[in-house]
Design an enzyme around this catalytic site. Structure first.
Site, PDB file in Angstrom:
ATOM      1  N   GLU A   1       0.857  -1.322   0.038  1.00 47.65           N
ATOM      2  CA  GLU A   1      -0.014  -0.169  -0.081  1.00 47.65           C
ATOM      3  C   GLU A   1       0.757   1.125   0.020  1.00 47.65           C
ATOM      4  O   GLU A   1       1.910   1.576   0.872  1.00 47.65           O
ATOM      5  CB  GLU A   1      -0.872   0.117   1.236  1.00 47.65           C
TER       6      GLU A   1
ATOM      7  N   SER B   1      22.175   2.381 -27.229  1.00 45.07           N
ATOM      8  CA  SER B   1      22.896   1.408 -27.990  1.00 45.07           C
ATOM      9  C   SER B   1      22.495   0.093 -27.687  1.00 45.07           C
ATOM     10  O   SER B   1      22.003  -0.202 -26.744  1.00 45.07           O
ATOM     11  CB  SER B   1      24.325   1.586 -28.192  1.00 45.07           C
TER      12      SER B   1
HETATM   13  C1  LIG Z   1      -7.371  -1.828   4.386  1.00 39.88           C
HETATM   14  C2  LIG Z   1      -7.969  -0.452   4.773  1.00 39.88           C
HETATM   15  C3  LIG Z   1      -7.800   0.360   3.824  1.00 39.88           C
HETATM   16  C4  LIG Z   1      -8.375   1.768   4.074  1.00 39.88           C
HETATM   17  N1  LIG Z   1      -8.119   2.806   2.997  1.00 39.88           N
HETATM   18  C5  LIG Z   1      -8.578   3.974   3.344  1.00 39.88           C
HETATM   19  C6  LIG Z   1      -8.493   5.128   2.301  1.00 39.88           C
HETATM   20  O1  LIG Z   1      -8.000   4.757   1.344  1.00 39.88           O
HETATM   21  N2  LIG Z   1      -9.102   6.185   2.591  1.00 39.88           N
HETATM   22  C7  LIG Z   1      -9.925   6.547   3.595  1.00 39.88           C
HETATM   23  O2  LIG Z   1     -10.408   7.360   3.676  1.00 39.88           O
HETATM   24  N3  LIG Z   1     -10.084   5.323   4.698  1.00 39.88           N
HETATM   25  C8  LIG Z   1      -9.491   4.217   4.497  1.00 39.88           C
HETATM   26  N4  LIG Z   1      -9.486   3.303   5.377  1.00 39.88           N
HETATM   27  C9  LIG Z   1     -10.322   3.780   6.528  1.00 39.88           C
HETATM   28  C10 LIG Z   1     -11.904   3.520   6.448  1.00 39.88           C
HETATM   29  O3  LIG Z   1     -12.542   4.344   5.507  1.00 39.88           O
HETATM   30  C11 LIG Z   1     -12.216   3.384   8.038  1.00 39.88           C
HETATM   31  O4  LIG Z   1     -12.132   2.765   8.717  1.00 39.88           O
HETATM   32  C12 LIG Z   1     -13.879   3.614   7.982  1.00 39.88           C
HETATM   33  O5  LIG Z   1     -14.289   4.218   9.280  1.00 39.88           O
HETATM   34  C13 LIG Z   1     -14.905   2.555   7.457  1.00 39.88           C
HETATM   35  O6  LIG Z   1     -14.614   2.166   6.055  1.00 39.88           O
HETATM   36  P1  LIG Z   1     -15.366   0.783   5.819  1.00 39.88           P
HETATM   37  O7  LIG Z   1     -15.399   0.631   4.351  1.00 39.88           O
HETATM   38  O8  LIG Z   1     -14.745  -0.448   6.659  1.00 39.88           O
HETATM   39  O9  LIG Z   1     -16.777   0.893   6.302  1.00 39.88           O
HETATM   40  P2  LIG Z   1     -18.076  -0.080   6.622  1.00 39.88           P
HETATM   41  O10 LIG Z   1     -17.738  -1.505   5.792  1.00 39.88           O
HETATM   42  O11 LIG Z   1     -19.187   0.593   5.814  1.00 39.88           O
HETATM   43  O12 LIG Z   1     -18.261  -0.130   7.953  1.00 39.88           O
HETATM   44  C14 LIG Z   1     -18.421   1.146   8.941  1.00 39.88           C
HETATM   45  C15 LIG Z   1     -18.961   0.834  10.066  1.00 39.88           C
HETATM   46  O13 LIG Z   1     -20.472   0.600   9.848  1.00 39.88           O
HETATM   47  C16 LIG Z   1     -20.792  -0.594  10.119  1.00 39.88           C
HETATM   48  N5  LIG Z   1     -21.701  -1.337   9.199  1.00 39.88           N
HETATM   49  C17 LIG Z   1     -21.515  -1.582   7.927  1.00 39.88           C
HETATM   50  N6  LIG Z   1     -22.646  -2.052   7.252  1.00 39.88           N
HETATM   51  C18 LIG Z   1     -23.607  -1.706   8.058  1.00 39.88           C
HETATM   52  C19 LIG Z   1     -25.156  -1.990   7.963  1.00 39.88           C
HETATM   53  N7  LIG Z   1     -25.624  -2.492   6.904  1.00 39.88           N
HETATM   54  N8  LIG Z   1     -25.780  -1.549   9.046  1.00 39.88           N
HETATM   55  C20 LIG Z   1     -25.376  -0.878  10.190  1.00 39.88           C
HETATM   56  N9  LIG Z   1     -23.850  -0.840  10.386  1.00 39.88           N
HETATM   57  C21 LIG Z   1     -23.101  -1.218   9.233  1.00 39.88           C
HETATM   58  C22 LIG Z   1     -19.559  -1.327  10.175  1.00 39.88           C
HETATM   59  O14 LIG Z   1     -19.835  -2.463  11.291  1.00 39.88           O
HETATM   60  C23 LIG Z   1     -18.622  -0.412  10.788  1.00 39.88           C
HETATM   61  O15 LIG Z   1     -18.642  -0.069  12.147  1.00 39.88           O
HETATM   62  C24 LIG Z   1      -9.155   1.990   5.240  1.00 39.88           C
HETATM   63  C25 LIG Z   1      -9.080   0.806   6.230  1.00 39.88           C
HETATM   64  C26 LIG Z   1      -8.820  -0.266   5.891  1.00 39.88           C
HETATM   65  C27 LIG Z   1      -8.995  -1.229   6.817  1.00 39.88           C
END
Ligand SMILES: Cc1cc2nc3c(=O)[nH]c(=O)nc-3n(C[C@H](O)[C@H](O)[C@H](O)COP(=O)(O)OP(=O)(O)OC[C@H]3O[C@@H](n4cnc5c(N)ncnc54)[C@H](O)[C@@H]3O)c2cc1C
Length: 654
Positions: free
Chosen positions: A57, A478
């Site tokens: 990354e 070359s």
């Molecule tokens: C590998 C990795 C890479 C990352 N890269 C970036 C990046 O490039 N840029 C950036 O800004 N951030 C990045 N992050 C951070 C990430 O954006 C944050 O952790 C953010 O708070 C959660 O994103 P997520 O996609 O995991 O969210 P989600 O999967 O949507 O989860 C967020 C929260 O909502 C809850 N949730 C999910 N679905 C539901 C539902 N249907 N109903 C109720 N609750 C629900 C989950 O349990 C969790 O608590 C990264 C994190 C990781 C682990």
């Protein structure tokens, strides 16, 4: 250049945009059809064969200088053989824009110019559906095929769901699948100790499952400090019915400050035993890094030995040393010297059929890709008149790719703070060839046409190149002649195992207009043995190219295949190359000096008065005759001087 705040881990990213559009619920509209070159398929093949892999990354830097450095880091890291790299998405950094530092540009550069399989992170919170759709179209247009779909974090505020907006990463996954079907491979984030906002670990796992059911192909985990944390998460995922690959996110501790910052932002707990070791050495960067390397290596060993982990994902923080060291200790850093082709193959699916390039851009491959990025089709096999290439113009944006990794001060030390005469230029070229220090005690490791030190293959002709450069034959490209060397040859080999490679000797150089009439006289003697093209900055072009046909100068014969001929000397593209080759005198060299100064004037004069020459020796099984051509040129010049007439004949060699 390193900025941990922009890393993609945990709760690091913030944005203050507001939701303004609804997301449409939908499910995958077709049965997935595995793309043989797709990342999902590559991962599947690795799992099946048991070959462990790694991925890396990076985050987009803040300045264009940082971007240039990061791109050269991609090139270094590509050597070790990552399965893919990924680029984080930072809402505050205009990530979807055309800026040199945007996530989109950096990821597209990695795919197109560095030939790396690339995963672009994209966050959806506080964005309208239209904005997201536009980003996705752009990513596809740029040749990106893999996404890490994330919710992201709102800037400042507590998280609040918004009616009709993208509330969770699963909404984004659904949207991508409904709009783009299976075009993108989709990855999602998993949290080995549960996402900090979630009520319970179990609930978070259920949400992770929803993301996978919405269409995600694999999962990358948040960082963790003990292997058992990941392994129990892995088992819990499987027990929950999550069957896709799950990659552990490895964070090598590289400094006290960066660790504290990350822990704060990701709301993770550092185990007491790690704190106890780190606290007493917190001011000793090297000691912390060494400890981080040992710790991560041990953790990776346990993970790999568990048999549950098919590959490792590294949070590099844009640094090289620790990650490379860990990978070397794990024997995952492959550094396979074998090349599929003599040039770097772009990872853009649009360029899949590209199988031939003009030799002129051999040391400027990114520039070639940039200038041909709008081609719909790539010449596969032959460059004829009908395939006359429309090369992109040299423009400002393009200058980004002309940027050197070296600072102006370094370049001046290498190429001369003050040039005295043309001879000073000859000396710079000669020092580049020999690798010896110049009068400033500085090694010349690059020239405007070559950003890297001399290629191994070119070193085979070091002695001859040194001699001719001293005489004002300023070589910029070359290759030696090669007659049926094994494709596994560590210096000139390329292509599949068990084949043989061939080359015609090639020499390209700038030389003064005064040498040209004599050179032409000499070339007459070589008739069809030597093909030549001679052009000045105004485009006055003298050549013996037959019907402007390209000449194959590198080809290979492999078991069970047609002959592959990846490099040609093409008279049409030479005319486009010459604009670039001459422009580099000014853009990269003359501009180091004040306009009108004597040094500036010397370069400007060479630019105006010199010719760019390329020579091909067609008789590749025999000894390369191009050195003889140059020798004849200077002997004839000497005898013309002695007899006082330009009609003198070439003296017989003693
Ligand atoms: C590998 C990795 C890479 C990352 N890269 C970036 C990046 O490039 N840029 C950036 O800004 N951030 C990045 N992050 C951070 C990430 O954006 C944050 O952790 C953010 O708070 C959660 O994103 P997520 O996609 O995991 O969210 P989600 O999967 O949507 O989860 C967020 C929260 O909502 C809850 N949730 C999910 N679905 C539901 C539902 N249907 N109903 C109720 N609750 C629900 C989950 O349990 C969790 O608590 C990264 C994190 C990781 C682990």
């Amino acid at each position: 250049m390193v900025n941990e705040e922009q890393s993609g881990m945990g709760q690091v990213f913030k944005s203050d945009d507001r939701f303004s559009d609804g997301s449409q619920e939908s499910s995958r509209s077709s049965t997935p059809s595995p793309d043989a070159d797709g990342l999902q398929e590559k991962i599947r093949r690795h799992i099946e064969s048991g070959d462990k892999w790694f991925s890396l990354e990076f985050f987009p830097p803040r300045t264009s200088g940082g971007a240039v450095n990061l791109i050269s880091r991609f090139d270094h890291m590509a050597v070790g053989g990552p399965l893919f790299i990924d680029v984080t998405w930072h809402p505050a950094g205009d990530p979807g824009s055309d800026k040199e530092t945007s996530s989109m540009t950096i990821a597209s550069t990695a795919v197109n110019y560095c030939g790396l399989e690339t995963l672009l992170h994209i966050t959806c919170c506080n964005q309208t559906k239209d904005q997201i759709t536009q980003h996705l179209h752009k990513a596809r247009h740029l040749g990106l095929k893999n996404l890490l779909a994330l919710r992201g974090d709102p800037m400042g505020d507590e998280w609040k769901t918004e009616e009709g907006g993208f509330n969770y990463a699963s909404d984004l996954v659904k949207h991508i699948r409904s709009e783009f079907n299976d075009y993108f491979a989709i990855c999602v984030a998993g949290y080995p100790t549960g996402h900090p906002e979630c009520k319970s670990y179990e609930e978070d796992l259920r949400h992770l499952k929803l993301k996978v059911e919405a269409g995600a192909d694999f999962i990358i985990s948040q960082l963790f400090f003990k292997p058992e944390t990941f392994l129990s998460f892995f088992k819990d995922c499987r027990a929950m019915g999550i069957t896709c690959p799950i990659l552990p996110g490895i964070f090598p501790i590289q400094g006290y400050h960066s660790l504290r910052q990350l822990v704060k932002l990701s709301k993770l707990q550092v185990p007491q035993e790690i704190k106890d070791i780190i606290d007493p050495i917190k001011d000793n960067d090297a000691a912390i890094r060494n400890y981080g390397i040992d710790l991560a290596t041990d953790m990776c060993k346990v993970l790999l030995e568990s048999g549950l982990v098919p590959g490792l994902h590294f949070y590099t923080l844009n640094r090289e040393v620790a990650t490379v060291e860990i990978l070397k200790r794990l024997r995952l850093w492959t550094e396979d010297p074998r090349r599929a082709l003599p040039w770097t193959i772009s990872a853009n699916p649009k360029r899949k059929i590209e199988d031939v390039r003009p030799i002129f851009w051999a040391s400027r491959q990114k520039s070639y890709i940039y200038r041909t990025q709008d081609w719909d089709e790539f010449p596969n096999g032959r460059w004829g008149n009908s395939s006359s290439p429309a090369f992109g113009e040299l423009n400002d944006y393009y200058l980004f790719y002309l940027n050197s990794n070296c600072s102006k001060e370094e370049l001046l030390k290498m190429w001369g703070e003050e040039l005295v005469d043309e001879k000073s230029i000859f000396d710079v070229f000669t020092a580049y060839i020999t690798g010896q220090s110049n009068s400033n005690g500085k090694r010349v490791t690059c020239l405007p046409w070559n950003d890297e030190p001399l290629a191994l293959e070119t070193s085979l002709m070091k002695g001859e190149l040194e001699k001719v450069n001293q005489m004002g034959i300023l070589t910029i490209n070359s290759q030696p002649n090669i007659n049926a060397r094994p494709s596994a040859d560590p210096i000139v080999g390329w292509g599949p195992e068990g084949g043989f490679v061939f080359q015609k000797a090639y020499l390209e150089f700038f030389t003064s207009a005064e040498n040209i009439p004599t050179l032409l006289k000499v070339l007459k003697k070589y008739k069809t043995r030597v093909n030549y093209q001679i052009v000045n900055v105004k485009g006055e072009n003298i050549n013996n190219a037959f019907d402007l046909q390209p000449i194959a100068v590198t080809w290979g014969i492999f078991p069970g295949r047609e002959i592959i001929q990846p490099t040609v000397v093409d008279p049409i593209s030479f005319i486009y190359w010459k604009d670039e080759a001459f422009a580099l005198w000014i853009e990269r060299w003359a501009k180091l000096y004040p306009t009108g100064s004597p040094s500036w004037q010397i370069i400007q004069d060479i630019h105006d008065r010199y010719y760019l020459v390329n020579l091909v020796d067609n008789d590749f099984p025999f000894e390369n005759c191009l050195w003889q051509v140059i020798d004849d040129l200077f002997r004839l010049k000497a005898s013309e001087k002695t007899c006082g007439s330009p009609t003198c004949e070439l003296p017989v060699k003693p």
